[in-house]
Design a protein around this motif. Structure first.
Motif, short mmCIF file in Angstrom:
data_model
loop_
_atom_site.label_atom_id
_atom_site.label_comp_id
_atom_site.label_asym_id
_atom_site.label_seq_id
_atom_site.Cartn_x
_atom_site.Cartn_y
_atom_site.Cartn_z
N PRO A 29 -3.41 11.22 6.36
CA PRO A 29 -2.48 11.91 7.25
C PRO A 29 -1.27 12.49 6.50
O PRO A 29 -0.91 12.03 5.42
N GLU A 30 -0.68 13.48 7.11
CA GLU A 30 0.54 14.07 6.58
C GLU A 30 1.59 12.98 6.41
O GLU A 30 1.73 12.11 7.27
N GLY A 31 2.30 13.01 5.29
CA GLY A 31 3.33 12.02 5.03
C GLY A 31 2.81 10.73 4.41
O GLY A 31 3.57 9.79 4.22
N ARG A 32 1.53 10.71 4.09
CA ARG A 32 0.91 9.54 3.45
C ARG A 32 0.17 9.98 2.20
O ARG A 32 -0.17 11.15 2.05
N GLN A 34 -8.50 4.47 -4.70
CA GLN A 34 -8.65 4.18 -3.28
C GLN A 34 -9.61 5.18 -2.63
O GLN A 34 -10.50 4.80 -1.87
N VAL A 35 -9.44 6.46 -2.94
CA VAL A 35 -10.33 7.49 -2.41
C VAL A 35 -11.76 7.23 -2.86
O VAL A 35 -12.70 7.29 -2.06
N ALA A 36 -11.94 6.90 -4.13
CA ALA A 36 -13.28 6.61 -4.65
C ALA A 36 -13.92 5.45 -3.87
O ALA A 36 -15.07 5.55 -3.44
N SER A 37 -13.19 4.38 -3.68
CA SER A 37 -13.72 3.22 -2.95
C SER A 37 -14.09 3.59 -1.52
O SER A 37 -15.16 3.22 -1.03
N LEU A 38 -13.21 4.32 -0.85
CA LEU A 38 -13.47 4.71 0.53
C LEU A 38 -14.66 5.66 0.66
O LEU A 38 -15.33 5.70 1.69
N ARG A 57 -10.95 2.40 9.06
CA ARG A 57 -12.35 2.39 8.64
C ARG A 57 -12.41 2.35 7.13
O ARG A 57 -11.73 3.11 6.46
N LYS A 58 -13.22 1.49 6.58
CA LYS A 58 -13.21 1.24 5.13
C LYS A 58 -13.97 2.26 4.29
O LYS A 58 -13.60 2.52 3.19
N THR A 59 -15.08 2.80 4.77
CA THR A 59 -15.87 3.67 3.92
C THR A 59 -16.33 4.92 4.65
O THR A 59 -16.36 4.95 5.87
N ILE A 60 -16.74 5.90 3.89
CA ILE A 60 -17.36 7.12 4.41
C ILE A 60 -18.85 7.00 4.14
O ILE A 60 -19.26 6.68 3.02
N GLN A 61 -19.66 7.27 5.10
CA GLN A 61 -21.13 7.20 4.93
C GLN A 61 -21.69 8.57 4.67
O GLN A 61 -21.31 9.52 5.15
N VAL A 63 4.39 4.56 1.57
CA VAL A 63 3.66 5.75 2.02
C VAL A 63 2.16 5.72 1.75
O VAL A 63 1.47 6.69 2.04
N ARG A 64 1.65 4.61 1.23
CA ARG A 64 0.20 4.54 1.01
C ARG A 64 -0.51 4.50 2.35
O ARG A 64 -0.15 3.77 3.25
N TRP A 65 -1.56 5.30 2.44
CA TRP A 65 -2.38 5.36 3.64
C TRP A 65 -3.28 4.13 3.69
O TRP A 65 -3.93 3.79 2.70
N LEU A 66 -3.29 3.46 4.82
CA LEU A 66 -4.14 2.29 5.02
C LEU A 66 -5.06 2.57 6.18
O LEU A 66 -4.72 2.32 7.35
#
Length: 109
Positions: A17-20, A26-30, A105-109, A99-102
């Protein structure tokens, strides 16, 4: 890793999201690519100019802006983050604790 991996990475980055911000790791894991943070950097580098993917919301593990191949690219990212209300400290790092996005949902399929 092919274009399918890039599409999974882009899907995660679009969710920030904007502002995060999120880190490369983290992106790789998700995206289901744990341990491939560098692949996230390659995917973001491959984006065309004017993309709608908010690449600027991805920072390194220290909250810093990674160097770009294009001179001044770091200033572009900093400006985009600041427009979203994210302030960098004197060392050029974002306050990840704030500001880290949390995502839920943990992963993208």
């Amino acid at each position: 890793m092919g274009s399918n991996s890039y599409q999974r990475i882009y899907a995660v980055v679009r969710r920030i999201p904007e502002g995060r911000v999120a880190t490369y790791g983290q992106v790789a894991s998700l995206a289901g690519l744990a341990g491939h943070a560098r692949q996230v950097g390659y995917a973001l580098h491959a984006l065309p100019d004017g993309t709608a993917v908010p690449w600027h919301r991805v920072v390194n593990a220290n909250g810093g802006i990674s160097l770009r191949s294009m001179p001044g690219g770091e200033l572009v990212q900093r400006g985009l983050l600041e427009r979203e209300g994210i302030r960098l400290d004197p060392r050029g790092r974002v306050p990840l604790a704030r500001v880290r996005w949390l995502p839920r949902r943990k992963t993208i399929q």
